[in-house]
Design an enzyme around this catalytic site. Structure first.
Site, PDB file in Angstrom:
ATOM      1  N   SER A  83       0.801  -1.225   0.000  1.00  0.00           N
ATOM      2  CA  SER A  83       0.000   0.000   0.000  1.00  0.00           C
ATOM      3  C   SER A  83       0.837   1.278   0.000  1.00  0.00           C
ATOM      4  CB  SER A  83      -0.930  -0.004   1.208  1.00  0.00           C
ATOM      5  OG  SER A  83      -0.169  -0.209   2.365  1.00  0.00           O
ATOM      6  N   THR A 199      -1.636   3.786   4.523  1.00  0.00           N
ATOM      7  CA  THR A 199      -0.750   4.901   4.183  1.00  0.00           C
ATOM      8  C   THR A 199       0.223   5.135   5.324  1.00  0.00           C
ATOM      9  OG1 THR A 199      -2.404   5.967   2.852  1.00  0.00           O
ATOM     10  CG2 THR A 199      -0.766   7.414   3.842  1.00  0.00           C
ATOM     11  N   THR A 217       1.904   7.197  -0.115  1.00  0.00           N
ATOM     12  CA  THR A 217       1.013   6.053  -0.305  1.00  0.00           C
ATOM     13  C   THR A 217       0.890   5.686  -1.779  1.00  0.00           C
ATOM     14  OG1 THR A 217      -1.219   5.234   0.190  1.00  0.00           O
ATOM     15  CG2 THR A 217      -1.066   7.474  -0.604  1.00  0.00           C
ATOM     16  N   ARG A 227      -7.121   9.061 -10.033  1.00  0.00           N
ATOM     17  CA  ARG A 227      -7.696   9.371  -8.709  1.00  0.00           C
ATOM     18  C   ARG A 227      -6.579   9.806  -7.750  1.00  0.00           C
ATOM     19  NH1 ARG A 227      -6.882   7.388  -3.163  1.00  0.00           N
ATOM     20  NH2 ARG A 227      -8.817   7.717  -2.044  1.00  0.00           N
ATOM     21  N   THR A 250      -4.921   8.450   7.637  1.00  0.00           N
ATOM     22  CA  THR A 250      -4.903   7.224   6.856  1.00  0.00           C
ATOM     23  C   THR A 250      -6.356   6.771   6.697  1.00  0.00           C
ATOM     24  OG1 THR A 250      -4.034   4.964   6.752  1.00  0.00           O
ATOM     25  CG2 THR A 250      -4.538   5.815   8.932  1.00  0.00           C
ATOM     26  N   GLY A 251      -6.618   6.020   5.655  1.00  0.00           N
ATOM     27  CA  GLY A 251      -7.985   5.552   5.445  1.00  0.00           C
ATOM     28  C   GLY A 251      -8.566   6.089   4.157  1.00  0.00           C
TER      29      GLY A 251
HETATM   30  C1  SD4 Z   1      -5.973   7.279   0.084  1.00  0.00           C
HETATM   31  N1  SD4 Z   1      -5.597   7.647   2.452  1.00  0.00           N
HETATM   32  O1  SD4 Z   1      -5.464   7.211  -1.030  1.00  0.00           O
HETATM   33  C2  SD4 Z   1      -5.048   7.079   1.249  1.00  0.00           C
HETATM   34  C3  SD4 Z   1      -4.621   5.672   1.309  1.00  0.00           C
HETATM   35  C4  SD4 Z   1      -5.390   4.782   2.099  1.00  0.00           C
HETATM   36  O2  SD4 Z   1      -7.128   3.277   1.891  1.00  0.00           O
HETATM   37  O3  SD4 Z   1      -5.177   4.739   3.269  1.00  0.00           O
HETATM   38  N2  SD4 Z   1      -6.288   4.078   1.406  1.00  0.00           N
HETATM   39  O4  SD4 Z   1      -7.163   7.472   0.276  1.00  0.00           O
END
Ligand code: SD4
Length: 339
Positions: A83, A199, A217, A227, A250-251
């Site tokens: 990731s 991330t 990330t 995106r 993160t998320g």
């Molecule tokens: C995102 N926050 O690209 C980052 C990466 C992540 O689940 O944690 N994705 O949205």
């Protein structure tokens, strides 16, 4: 000797009066330990290895900016991490596109988004900050800049990630899916129904008392090509204010962007919120606007204030963060969560 973590657990909220409407956290802040030496914190369990690299700089009185850049380079180059950076899962077209940003104690910042073929997007982001009049470069423009700066063009799609993407293509109908990381294999895959997003966001306070942060990330797996998530967006995935503190996230990046999450956390700390309470309020903003997010997605915030106090909060269980200072270089803390 009582560890910082135990001390925080023992003292947090004790005797604190939280007055809503006219909020006052002065007791709370006073009771938390204040650190007068360097510290680095970062998201997830792989933050331990990243912190160790950052610590080599911080312990020798180096600059927080150098520490966070070196620190997040560790997961960027780790092919077992699906990731971040090399080995990251690709977008729905099979392209590994990277997002990263960095911010220093003077409010300078640099960012790259949808950058392909470069192992260390965080270092490109730093050069955007230091060598251009801009804050953010994206896509082919970011790649062009990286190559001009001497970065090597590399294939970041490793066989295991390519195989996973091809498996996904069989049933996915080419539809991007929010939160898909929870259905996928990942080195930090959590047991049961816990949510998993990976991330790396890192925040450091150096011996001179200055703060910096970095966030990097490969973003949401199998996203639409082009995106961009929260991670390279200053104020969303990362924010530093050297008077107050720093925050990172993160998320599911879309919800963090919608709420300008990291900036919000820092501004709440400016108002006197302790780091964990600031992160919690930022999580609650997301949930209050969209109650379903409480069941459907993960977002976690991590914060460090100017005094070296830190905290985190997530929507779902399972968010961990790593802490490294003179007392303990390998502390892993489970964040409190809404669910
Ligand atoms: C995102 N926050 O690209 C980052 C990466 C992540 O689940 O944690 N994705 O949205």
């Amino acid at each position: 000797m009582i560890s910082r973590r135990k001390f925080l657990a023992a003292t947090s909220l004790t005797g604190a009066s939280i007055v809503t409407g006219n909020k006052s956290f002065s007791n709370f802040v006073k009771e938390s330990p204040v650190l007068n030496s360097p510290i680095v914190i970062s998201t997830w369990d792989f933050g331990i290895a990243a912190n160790a690299a950052a610590w080599q700089i911080l312990k020798n009185k180096g600059r927080a900016l150098d520490a966070v850049e070196k620190g997040v380079q560790v997961p960027e180059a780790d092919p077992t991490n699906s990731s971040v950076g090399y080995g990251g899962l690709p977008d729905r077209d099979g392209r590994v596109t990277l997002d990263a940003c960095i911010m220093d104690e003077l409010g300078n910042c640099g960012s790259v988004a949808a950058l392909e073929h470069i192992m260390h997007p965080i270092s490109v982001a730093r050069l955007v900050m230091e060598k251009t009049p801009h804050v953010m470069l994206v896509g082919t423009g970011a790649l062009q800049f990286a190559l001009e700066q001497g970065f090597k063009k590399e294939n970041l799609l490793i066989p295991s990630s390519e195989k996973a993407w091809k498996e996904w293509l069989k049933n996915a109908k080419y539809q991007p899916e929010i939160n898909i990381e929870n259905k996928l294999f990942s080195p930090t895959k959590l047991p049961g129904n816990q949510f998993n997003h990976d991330t790396i966001g890192m925040l450091a306070l150096d011996a001179a008392g200055n703060l910096s942060g970095a966030c990097t990330t490969s973003g949401m797996a199998y996203k639409m090509h082009g995106r961009v998530g929260d991670s390279p967006i200053i104020g969303a995935g990362l924010y530093i204010d050297n008077e107050v503190g720093g925050a990172t996230s993160t998320g599911v990046g879309e919800e963090v962007i919608r709420n300008v999450g990291s900036f919000l956390v820092v501004e709440l700390m400016r108002q006197g919120y302790p780091p964990e309470e600031a992160c919690k309020e930022a999580v609650m903003r997301i949930i209050r606007k969209k109650p379903n997010t409480a069941k459907e997605i993960q977002v976690g915030f991590l914060a460090l204030n100017k005094k070296g106090q830190y905290g985190a909060f997530a929507i779902q269980k399972g968010f961990s963060y790593a802490v490294c200072d003179a007392n303990d270089q390998k502390l892993l803390v489970k964040a409190n969560s809404y669910s």
